[in-house]
Design a protein around this motif. Structure first.
Motif, PDB file in Angstrom:
ATOM      1  N   ARG A  91       0.595  -1.233  -0.006  1.00  0.00           N
ATOM      2  CA  ARG A  91       0.075   0.098   0.043  1.00  0.00           C
ATOM      3  C   ARG A  91       0.771   1.340  -0.137  1.00  0.00           C
ATOM      4  O   ARG A  91       0.352   2.174  -0.103  1.00  0.00           O
ATOM      5  CB  ARG A  91      -1.051  -0.009   1.384  1.00  0.00           C
ATOM      6  CG  ARG A  91      -2.014  -0.988   1.303  1.00  0.00           C
ATOM      7  CD  ARG A  91      -2.628  -1.214   2.306  1.00  0.00           C
ATOM      8  NE  ARG A  91      -3.118   0.010   3.107  1.00  0.00           N
ATOM      9  CZ  ARG A  91      -3.556   0.011   4.317  1.00  0.00           C
ATOM     10  NH1 ARG A  91      -3.535  -0.774   5.186  1.00  0.00           N
ATOM     11  NH2 ARG A  91      -4.293   1.154   4.778  1.00  0.00           N
ATOM     12  N   TYR A 170     -15.570  15.482  -0.116  1.00  0.00           N
ATOM     13  CA  TYR A 170     -15.148  14.247   0.870  1.00  0.00           C
ATOM     14  C   TYR A 170     -16.339  13.519   0.897  1.00  0.00           C
ATOM     15  O   TYR A 170     -16.320  12.298   0.713  1.00  0.00           O
ATOM     16  CB  TYR A 170     -15.135  14.962   2.423  1.00  0.00           C
ATOM     17  CG  TYR A 170     -13.574  15.061   2.685  1.00  0.00           C
ATOM     18  CD1 TYR A 170     -12.543  15.172   1.767  1.00  0.00           C
ATOM     19  CD2 TYR A 170     -13.385  15.258   3.999  1.00  0.00           C
ATOM     20  CE1 TYR A 170     -11.277  15.411   1.831  1.00  0.00           C
ATOM     21  CE2 TYR A 170     -11.870  15.235   4.330  1.00  0.00           C
ATOM     22  CZ  TYR A 170     -10.806  15.680   3.566  1.00  0.00           C
ATOM     23  OH  TYR A 170      -9.708  15.666   3.569  1.00  0.00           O
ATOM     24  N   ARG A 173     -16.505  11.373  -2.611  1.00  0.00           N
ATOM     25  CA  ARG A 173     -15.472  10.438  -2.517  1.00  0.00           C
ATOM     26  C   ARG A 173     -15.463   9.448  -1.350  1.00  0.00           C
ATOM     27  O   ARG A 173     -15.445   8.053  -1.992  1.00  0.00           O
ATOM     28  CB  ARG A 173     -14.159  11.131  -2.131  1.00  0.00           C
ATOM     29  CG  ARG A 173     -13.457  11.875  -3.363  1.00  0.00           C
ATOM     30  CD  ARG A 173     -12.364  12.524  -2.874  1.00  0.00           C
ATOM     31  NE  ARG A 173     -11.172  11.658  -2.046  1.00  0.00           N
ATOM     32  CZ  ARG A 173     -10.467  12.255  -1.282  1.00  0.00           C
ATOM     33  NH1 ARG A 173     -10.281  13.389  -0.945  1.00  0.00           N
ATOM     34  NH2 ARG A 173      -9.468  11.497  -0.762  1.00  0.00           N
ATOM     35  N   PHE A 174     -16.024   9.668  -0.312  1.00  0.00           N
ATOM     36  CA  PHE A 174     -15.991   8.723   0.862  1.00  0.00           C
ATOM     37  C   PHE A 174     -17.438   7.903   0.656  1.00  0.00           C
ATOM     38  O   PHE A 174     -17.456   6.534   0.993  1.00  0.00           O
ATOM     39  CB  PHE A 174     -16.076   9.391   2.178  1.00  0.00           C
ATOM     40  CG  PHE A 174     -14.603   9.867   2.270  1.00  0.00           C
ATOM     41  CD1 PHE A 174     -13.544   9.513   1.695  1.00  0.00           C
ATOM     42  CD2 PHE A 174     -14.450  10.969   3.099  1.00  0.00           C
ATOM     43  CE1 PHE A 174     -12.298  10.197   1.559  1.00  0.00           C
ATOM     44  CE2 PHE A 174     -13.081  11.443   3.194  1.00  0.00           C
ATOM     45  CZ  PHE A 174     -12.195  11.092   2.365  1.00  0.00           C
ATOM     46  N   LYS A 175     -18.554   8.231  -0.085  1.00  0.00           N
ATOM     47  CA  LYS A 175     -19.687   7.590  -0.092  1.00  0.00           C
ATOM     48  C   LYS A 175     -19.282   6.583  -1.383  1.00  0.00           C
ATOM     49  O   LYS A 175     -20.077   5.370  -1.224  1.00  0.00           O
ATOM     50  CB  LYS A 175     -20.789   8.438  -0.775  1.00  0.00           C
ATOM     51  CG  LYS A 175     -22.022   7.640  -0.913  1.00  0.00           C
ATOM     52  CD  LYS A 175     -23.146   8.583  -1.700  1.00  0.00           C
ATOM     53  CE  LYS A 175     -24.254   7.712  -1.953  1.00  0.00           C
ATOM     54  NZ  LYS A 175     -24.105   6.527  -2.924  1.00  0.00           N
ATOM     55  N   TRP A 177     -16.429   5.242  -2.260  1.00  0.00           N
ATOM     56  CA  TRP A 177     -15.643   4.284  -1.415  1.00  0.00           C
ATOM     57  C   TRP A 177     -16.195   3.432  -0.589  1.00  0.00           C
ATOM     58  O   TRP A 177     -16.241   2.064  -0.589  1.00  0.00           O
ATOM     59  CB  TRP A 177     -14.615   5.091  -0.487  1.00  0.00           C
ATOM     60  CG  TRP A 177     -13.445   4.218  -0.298  1.00  0.00           C
ATOM     61  CD1 TRP A 177     -13.252   2.720  -0.273  1.00  0.00           C
ATOM     62  CD2 TRP A 177     -12.218   4.594   0.156  1.00  0.00           C
ATOM     63  NE1 TRP A 177     -11.981   2.722  -0.053  1.00  0.00           N
ATOM     64  CE2 TRP A 177     -11.300   3.550   0.316  1.00  0.00           C
ATOM     65  CE3 TRP A 177     -11.613   6.075   0.451  1.00  0.00           C
ATOM     66  CZ2 TRP A 177      -9.802   3.695   0.666  1.00  0.00           C
ATOM     67  CZ3 TRP A 177     -10.361   6.410   0.720  1.00  0.00           C
ATOM     68  CH2 TRP A 177      -9.367   4.965   1.053  1.00  0.00           C
ATOM     69  N   ASP A 179     -19.579   2.413  -1.059  1.00  0.00           N
ATOM     70  CA  ASP A 179     -20.348   1.732  -1.818  1.00  0.00           C
ATOM     71  C   ASP A 179     -19.524   0.529  -2.465  1.00  0.00           C
ATOM     72  O   ASP A 179     -20.035  -0.604  -2.563  1.00  0.00           O
ATOM     73  CB  ASP A 179     -20.801   2.474  -3.191  1.00  0.00           C
ATOM     74  CG  ASP A 179     -21.826   3.493  -2.547  1.00  0.00           C
ATOM     75  OD1 ASP A 179     -22.775   3.326  -1.510  1.00  0.00           O
ATOM     76  OD2 ASP A 179     -22.312   4.393  -3.320  1.00  0.00           O
ATOM     77  N   GLU A 180     -18.166   0.613  -2.676  1.00  0.00           N
ATOM     78  CA  GLU A 180     -17.288  -0.377  -3.215  1.00  0.00           C
ATOM     79  C   GLU A 180     -17.041  -1.126  -1.919  1.00  0.00           C
ATOM     80  O   GLU A 180     -16.791  -2.487  -2.180  1.00  0.00           O
ATOM     81  CB  GLU A 180     -16.022   0.419  -3.760  1.00  0.00           C
ATOM     82  CG  GLU A 180     -15.100  -0.643  -4.333  1.00  0.00           C
ATOM     83  CD  GLU A 180     -13.919   0.047  -4.815  1.00  0.00           C
ATOM     84  OE1 GLU A 180     -12.963  -0.639  -5.539  1.00  0.00           O
ATOM     85  OE2 GLU A 180     -13.679   1.380  -4.781  1.00  0.00           O
ATOM     86  N   TYR A 181     -16.497  -0.572  -0.933  1.00  0.00           N
ATOM     87  CA  TYR A 181     -16.261  -1.283   0.261  1.00  0.00           C
ATOM     88  C   TYR A 181     -17.249  -2.341   0.771  1.00  0.00           C
ATOM     89  O   TYR A 181     -16.879  -3.241   1.041  1.00  0.00           O
ATOM     90  CB  TYR A 181     -15.571  -0.414   1.252  1.00  0.00           C
ATOM     91  CG  TYR A 181     -14.702  -1.195   2.433  1.00  0.00           C
ATOM     92  CD1 TYR A 181     -13.475  -1.829   2.246  1.00  0.00           C
ATOM     93  CD2 TYR A 181     -15.347  -1.226   3.631  1.00  0.00           C
ATOM     94  CE1 TYR A 181     -13.093  -2.629   3.363  1.00  0.00           C
ATOM     95  CE2 TYR A 181     -14.802  -1.766   4.819  1.00  0.00           C
ATOM     96  CZ  TYR A 181     -13.673  -2.599   4.440  1.00  0.00           C
ATOM     97  OH  TYR A 181     -13.099  -3.188   5.715  1.00  0.00           O
ATOM     98  N   TYR A 198     -13.618   5.847   4.696  1.00  0.00           N
ATOM     99  CA  TYR A 198     -12.257   6.259   4.193  1.00  0.00           C
ATOM    100  C   TYR A 198     -10.961   5.679   4.849  1.00  0.00           C
ATOM    101  O   TYR A 198     -11.449   5.132   5.733  1.00  0.00           O
ATOM    102  CB  TYR A 198     -12.069   7.750   4.124  1.00  0.00           C
ATOM    103  CG  TYR A 198     -12.264   8.252   5.756  1.00  0.00           C
ATOM    104  CD1 TYR A 198     -11.177   8.453   6.595  1.00  0.00           C
ATOM    105  CD2 TYR A 198     -13.382   8.291   6.400  1.00  0.00           C
ATOM    106  CE1 TYR A 198     -10.971   8.899   8.088  1.00  0.00           C
ATOM    107  CE2 TYR A 198     -13.417   8.620   7.874  1.00  0.00           C
ATOM    108  CZ  TYR A 198     -12.243   9.065   8.451  1.00  0.00           C
ATOM    109  OH  TYR A 198     -12.266   9.322   9.983  1.00  0.00           O
ATOM    110  N   ASP A 199      -9.701   5.679   4.395  1.00  0.00           N
ATOM    111  CA  ASP A 199      -8.906   4.955   4.911  1.00  0.00           C
ATOM    112  C   ASP A 199      -7.617   5.560   4.349  1.00  0.00           C
ATOM    113  O   ASP A 199      -7.530   6.468   3.423  1.00  0.00           O
ATOM    114  CB  ASP A 199      -8.771   3.496   4.553  1.00  0.00           C
ATOM    115  CG  ASP A 199      -7.886   2.735   5.560  1.00  0.00           C
ATOM    116  OD1 ASP A 199      -7.526   3.350   6.538  1.00  0.00           O
ATOM    117  OD2 ASP A 199      -7.986   1.511   5.655  1.00  0.00           O
TER     118      ASP A 199
END
Length: 286
Positions: A91, A170, A173-175, A177, A179-181, A198-199
């Protein structure tokens, strides 16, 4: 890059947030149906099997409003295992091959509700440190088995307003993320109606990133409590309960197979009961 003061500040704040949420949930229990005893959190300290640190595990079972809810806090440190170091090196975490030390603190919450109309919910915020880097992560997502669009709207609007104060992009972007995570690949569907995730958040400004992480934690009760209050006394039947148990099966599958926090907690020797606190008390599969 020792950052001892910053690490102490973060750990202290996560613990304070844990205390406030526990108090709010116990207060909600006293407003539930009087024929059932109000639930109380069972609290115990946890210790890592290897390395240092531990935390506080707080779980309530069989209450008026919550069938099972856990609100855990931890502050742990030690040396990362070789697989964990390899994953972090991939990472782009600098220096992790040369110095395996780490420190992490955060709060982790999962609530499974008595009433099938009341949504399950997850929230966590955390700070992670290695000698070469630091970052924040976390988020919250709503997991109804019986969705109400107005509940979903309230939850997301609260998060959107919170994110807007700290970064114009934010929320979007974080929504995305989240939805994917929080997608369950083998089922081809999301585990809920989303939220934010977020990470690896390190803009170079520790105070700004910590302020955003605190804001996410502060937004949780205003985003979730009105939904629990609205649904906790709503009439439900056997079909509603069946839908709830089936959805919990999906939730359990996700947490055991994909959740990054579950994998990290077990891999670093943290108390397995605390790590697996997120699992529902009852679930079923078709």
């Amino acid at each position: 890059m020792q950052m001892q003061d910053e690490r102490d500040m973060a750990a202290s704040w996560f613990r304070e947030l844990r205390d406030r949420i526990v108090a709010a949930f116990e207060a909600l229990e006293h407003r539930g149906a009087a024929e059932v005893p109000a639930g109380r959190f069972e609290v115990r300290e946890t210790r890592r099997a290897e390395g240092g640190g531990g935390g506080i595990m707080s779980v309530m079972r069989g209450g008026r409003v919550f069938e099972k809810v856990g609100v855990n806090w931890s502050a742990v440190h030690g040396d990362l295992s070789a697989p964990a170091r390899a994953a972090m090196a991939a990472r782009g975490v600098p220096g992790i091959d040369e110095d395996p030390r780490f420190w992490a603190s955060g709060i982790s919450l999962v609530a499974h509700m008595q009433n099938p109309h009341a949504p399950a919910v997850h929230m966590n915020t955390r700070m992670f440190w290695t000698p070469g880097a630091w970052w924040f992560g976390g988020g919250t997502d709503l997991n109804p088995c019986l969705e109400y669009p107005e509940d979903t709207t309230h939850f997301h609007d609260t998060l959107r307003d919170t994110c807007a104060v700290h970064g114009a992009d934010y929320y979007d972007r974080f929504k995305a993320w989240a939805d994917e995570y929080f997608f369950v690949p083998h089922r081809g569907r999301a585990r809920g109606v989303g939220g934010i995730f977020y990470d690896d958040l390190n803009t170079g400004d520790w105070n700004a990133d910590f302020a955003f992480t605190k804001a996410v934690g502060e937004a949780f009760l205003p985003a979730f409590l009105p939904l629990a209050e609205r649904r906790m006394d709503q009439a439900w039947d056997a079909a509603d309960r069946d839908a709830q148990l089936l959805h919990r099966g999906l939730y359990a599958e996700y947490n055991l197979v994909y959740d990054r926090g579950t994998k990290f907690g077990l891999a670093t020797g943290h108390d397995p009961e605390a790590v697996l606190m997120s699992l529902p008390p009852l679930a079923k599969w078709a």
